[in-house]
Motif scaffolding. Structure first.
Motif, PDB file in Angstrom:
ATOM      1  N   ARG A   7      31.041  62.882  27.379  1.00  0.00           N
ATOM      2  CA  ARG A   7      32.349  62.243  27.611  1.00  0.00           C
ATOM      3  C   ARG A   7      33.282  62.493  26.433  1.00  0.00           C
ATOM      4  NH1 ARG A   7      30.339  56.249  27.937  1.00  0.00           N
ATOM      5  NH2 ARG A   7      29.559  57.032  25.971  1.00  0.00           N
ATOM      6  N   GLY A  34      24.573  64.415  27.789  1.00  0.00           N
ATOM      7  CA  GLY A  34      24.280  63.624  26.595  1.00  0.00           C
ATOM      8  C   GLY A  34      23.810  64.567  25.506  1.00  0.00           C
ATOM      9  N   LEU A  88      20.507  63.727  19.719  1.00  0.00           N
ATOM     10  CA  LEU A  88      19.284  64.303  19.145  1.00  0.00           C
ATOM     11  C   LEU A  88      18.441  64.990  20.219  1.00  0.00           C
ATOM     12  CD1 LEU A  88      17.077  64.463  16.826  1.00  0.00           C
ATOM     13  CD2 LEU A  88      16.211  62.319  17.763  1.00  0.00           C
ATOM     14  N   ILE A 103      16.478  50.219  26.030  1.00  0.00           N
ATOM     15  CA  ILE A 103      15.018  50.255  26.233  1.00  0.00           C
ATOM     16  C   ILE A 103      14.474  48.828  26.398  1.00  0.00           C
ATOM     17  CG2 ILE A 103      12.814  50.788  25.085  1.00  0.00           C
ATOM     18  CD1 ILE A 103      14.285  53.272  23.868  1.00  0.00           C
ATOM     19  N   ALA A 136       8.811  62.598  21.247  1.00  0.00           N
ATOM     20  CA  ALA A 136       9.255  63.251  20.017  1.00  0.00           C
ATOM     21  C   ALA A 136      10.624  62.681  19.715  1.00  0.00           C
ATOM     22  CB  ALA A 136       9.384  64.760  20.231  1.00  0.00           C
ATOM     23  N   SER A 193      13.286  56.944  27.562  1.00  0.00           N
ATOM     24  CA  SER A 193      12.070  56.355  26.994  1.00  0.00           C
ATOM     25  C   SER A 193      11.386  55.370  27.931  1.00  0.00           C
ATOM     26  CB  SER A 193      12.418  55.651  25.683  1.00  0.00           C
ATOM     27  OG  SER A 193      13.125  56.528  24.842  1.00  0.00           O
TER      28      SER A 193
HETATM   29  P1  NAD Z   1      21.686  59.948  20.844  1.00  0.00           P
HETATM   30  O1  NAD Z   1      22.388  58.687  20.555  1.00  0.00           O
HETATM   31  O2  NAD Z   1      21.392  60.894  19.732  1.00  0.00           O
HETATM   32  O3  NAD Z   1      22.469  60.766  21.973  1.00  0.00           O
HETATM   33  C1  NAD Z   1      22.894  60.195  23.171  1.00  0.00           C
HETATM   34  C2  NAD Z   1      24.100  60.957  23.672  1.00  0.00           C
HETATM   35  O4  NAD Z   1      24.508  60.402  24.936  1.00  0.00           O
HETATM   36  C3  NAD Z   1      25.315  60.881  22.745  1.00  0.00           C
HETATM   37  O5  NAD Z   1      25.903  62.153  22.655  1.00  0.00           O
HETATM   38  C4  NAD Z   1      26.249  59.900  23.457  1.00  0.00           C
HETATM   39  O6  NAD Z   1      27.605  60.156  23.206  1.00  0.00           O
HETATM   40  C5  NAD Z   1      25.916  60.174  24.927  1.00  0.00           C
HETATM   41  N1  NAD Z   1      26.217  59.019  25.787  1.00  0.00           N
HETATM   42  C6  NAD Z   1      26.204  57.715  25.472  1.00  0.00           C
HETATM   43  N2  NAD Z   1      26.520  56.964  26.543  1.00  0.00           N
HETATM   44  C7  NAD Z   1      26.731  57.822  27.563  1.00  0.00           C
HETATM   45  C8  NAD Z   1      27.111  57.663  28.916  1.00  0.00           C
HETATM   46  N3  NAD Z   1      27.317  56.443  29.435  1.00  0.00           N
HETATM   47  N4  NAD Z   1      27.256  58.757  29.669  1.00  0.00           N
HETATM   48  C9  NAD Z   1      27.032  59.992  29.143  1.00  0.00           C
HETATM   49  N5  NAD Z   1      26.681  60.213  27.859  1.00  0.00           N
HETATM   50  C10 NAD Z   1      26.547  59.140  27.086  1.00  0.00           C
HETATM   51  O7  NAD Z   1      20.336  59.515  21.598  1.00  0.00           O
HETATM   52  P2  NAD Z   1      18.988  60.351  21.747  1.00  0.00           P
HETATM   53  O8  NAD Z   1      18.070  59.945  20.656  1.00  0.00           O
HETATM   54  O9  NAD Z   1      19.313  61.767  21.951  1.00  0.00           O
HETATM   55  O10 NAD Z   1      18.402  59.689  23.087  1.00  0.00           O
HETATM   56  C11 NAD Z   1      18.780  60.155  24.356  1.00  0.00           C
HETATM   57  C12 NAD Z   1      17.751  59.719  25.375  1.00  0.00           C
HETATM   58  O11 NAD Z   1      16.471  60.205  24.988  1.00  0.00           O
HETATM   59  C13 NAD Z   1      17.623  58.212  25.532  1.00  0.00           C
HETATM   60  O12 NAD Z   1      17.466  57.916  26.882  1.00  0.00           O
HETATM   61  C14 NAD Z   1      16.347  57.879  24.790  1.00  0.00           C
HETATM   62  O13 NAD Z   1      15.690  56.785  25.411  1.00  0.00           O
HETATM   63  C15 NAD Z   1      15.537  59.144  24.940  1.00  0.00           C
HETATM   64  N6  NAD Z   1      14.597  59.426  23.857  1.00  0.00           N
HETATM   65  C16 NAD Z   1      14.955  59.252  22.551  1.00  0.00           C
HETATM   66  C17 NAD Z   1      14.031  59.524  21.545  1.00  0.00           C
HETATM   67  C18 NAD Z   1      14.370  59.340  20.091  1.00  0.00           C
HETATM   68  O14 NAD Z   1      13.456  59.256  19.242  1.00  0.00           O
HETATM   69  N7  NAD Z   1      15.620  59.281  19.708  1.00  0.00           N
HETATM   70  C19 NAD Z   1      12.762  60.002  21.873  1.00  0.00           C
HETATM   71  C20 NAD Z   1      12.456  60.209  23.227  1.00  0.00           C
HETATM   72  C21 NAD Z   1      13.380  59.913  24.209  1.00  0.00           C
END
Ligand code: NAD
Length: 286
Positions: free
Chosen positions: A37, A11, A14, A237, A126, A99
């Motif tokens: 993917r 993944g 961000l 979430i 973060a 999260s």
């Molecule tokens: P994002 O949308 O920026 O990135 C997610 C990535 O996962 C994308 O590249 C997407 O193409 C890929 N993806 C989507 N579905 C998928 C699947 N079924 N299999 C494989 N890859 C897949 O999201 P993010 O903000 O980077 O969040 C990622 C994780 O981190 C989440 O679980 C979120 O709960 C957690 N998180 C996010 C934050 C935030 O503020 N954004 C903070 C802490 C934790």
């Protein structure tokens, strides 16, 4: 301990993209493998220099890895663990950035029958409302907390490795029970996001094509910034942390109702009491 040989980030948004960028910049491993993917995301991650190698096949990506970070939406966790399972050899450390932590533990129990000792669930406190590979940046984790929720039988070397890697990225690592994590985050993160989404949705429906937003000032901007967050991530979430979020909403509703009553009754004592308590609490929060 460092550099590790091969670290896989699953993944590349961000969270995963920023983690990969830190790994490379700080030479914490010899090879950073990015697994996504989408060919477009893989190409972009290579172009931005976030990763050394791109891989579309999860099983191939994790084979022989020292460490894997899952950073996809949390609804995908069980399917990702299931796909990875045949390639895991007991020495690969798996962690995640989701999260919500209860669902990761539940997913592990479903796939492996237990929480394996090499699985160290985690959550970096973060991020931002931005998403996607283009949002990845250095220093995202600096001076932020990362919460790890290891199971009682967690392997101590795995826990130490995950702890040290986040510390190298400038984070303060704390460990806690997964259930407590989910209750705390429901109140401090999930409830505010729910309120922001709900407020903007309600006003945009009533505001005839968002005309009223033209008259909104800084307070509205501050309060609702997080309503720009990624809907898919937040959907997952709200599904994964349902019980704790419902409890937080119920508690908030009681406070809202008390405030509403104070306004209706023009009860200055109640209104000033609530606002003064809130101001004192907020002023102490940096
Ligand atoms: P994002 O949308 O920026 O990135 C997610 C990535 O996962 C994308 O590249 C997407 O193409 C890929 N993806 C989507 N579905 C998928 C699947 N079924 N299999 C494989 N890859 C897949 O999201 P993010 O903000 O980077 O969040 C990622 C994780 O981190 C989440 O679980 C979120 O709960 C957690 N998180 C996010 C934050 C935030 O503020 N954004 C903070 C802490 C934790």
């Amino acid at each position: 301990m460092f550099p590790l040989q091969r670290v896989v980030v699953v993944g590349l948004g961000l969270i995963g993209g920023s983690f990969a960028k830190e790994l490379k910049t700080q030479h914490l491993c010899v090879e950073v493998v990015g697994c996504s993917r989408s060919q477009t995301t893989r190409d972009k991650a290579l172009e931005l220099g976030l990763i050394d190698t791109a891989e579309g096949n999860l099983e191939a990506a994790v084979k022989g890895a020292d460490l894997v970070l899952l950073a996809a939406p949390i609804g995908a966790t069980e399917a990702l663990l299931r796909k990875m399972a045949p390639a895991l050899n007991g020495r690969t450390i798996v962690t995640d950035a989701g999260s919500v932590k209860g669902n990761v533990i539940a997913a592990a129990k479903t796939v492996f029958g237990e929480v394996p000792p090499w699985l160290i669930p985690g959550h970096p406190i973060a991020g931002s409302e931005r998403s996607g590979v283009g949002a990845a940046k250095l220093d995202l984790y600096r001076d932020h907390r990362v919460i790890l929720t290891p199971a009682p039988g967690a392997d101590q070397t795995a826990l130490e490795t995950v702890t040290r890697i986040w510390q190298c990225m400038g984070a303060e690592v704390v460990t806690m029970d997964a259930e407590y994590h989910d209750a705390v985050l429901a109140a401090t993160s999930h409830l505010p996001h729910l309120l922001a989404f709900s407020l903007v949705d309600t006003l945009s429906k009533e505001g005839e094509n968002q005309q009223i937003f033209r008259y909104a000032a800084g307070g509205f901007r501050d309060f609702t910034r997080i309503a720009s967050s990624d809907p898919t991530m937040w959907h997952d979430i709200f599904i994964a942390n349902q019980q704790a979020i419902l409890a937080a909403v119920d508690q908030f509703q009681q406070g809202l109702q008390r405030f509403r009553q104070a306004v209706e009754d023009q009860d200055s004592k109640a209104m000033l009491g609530a606002m003064t308590r809130a101001k004192v609490a907020r002023d102490h929060f940096t």
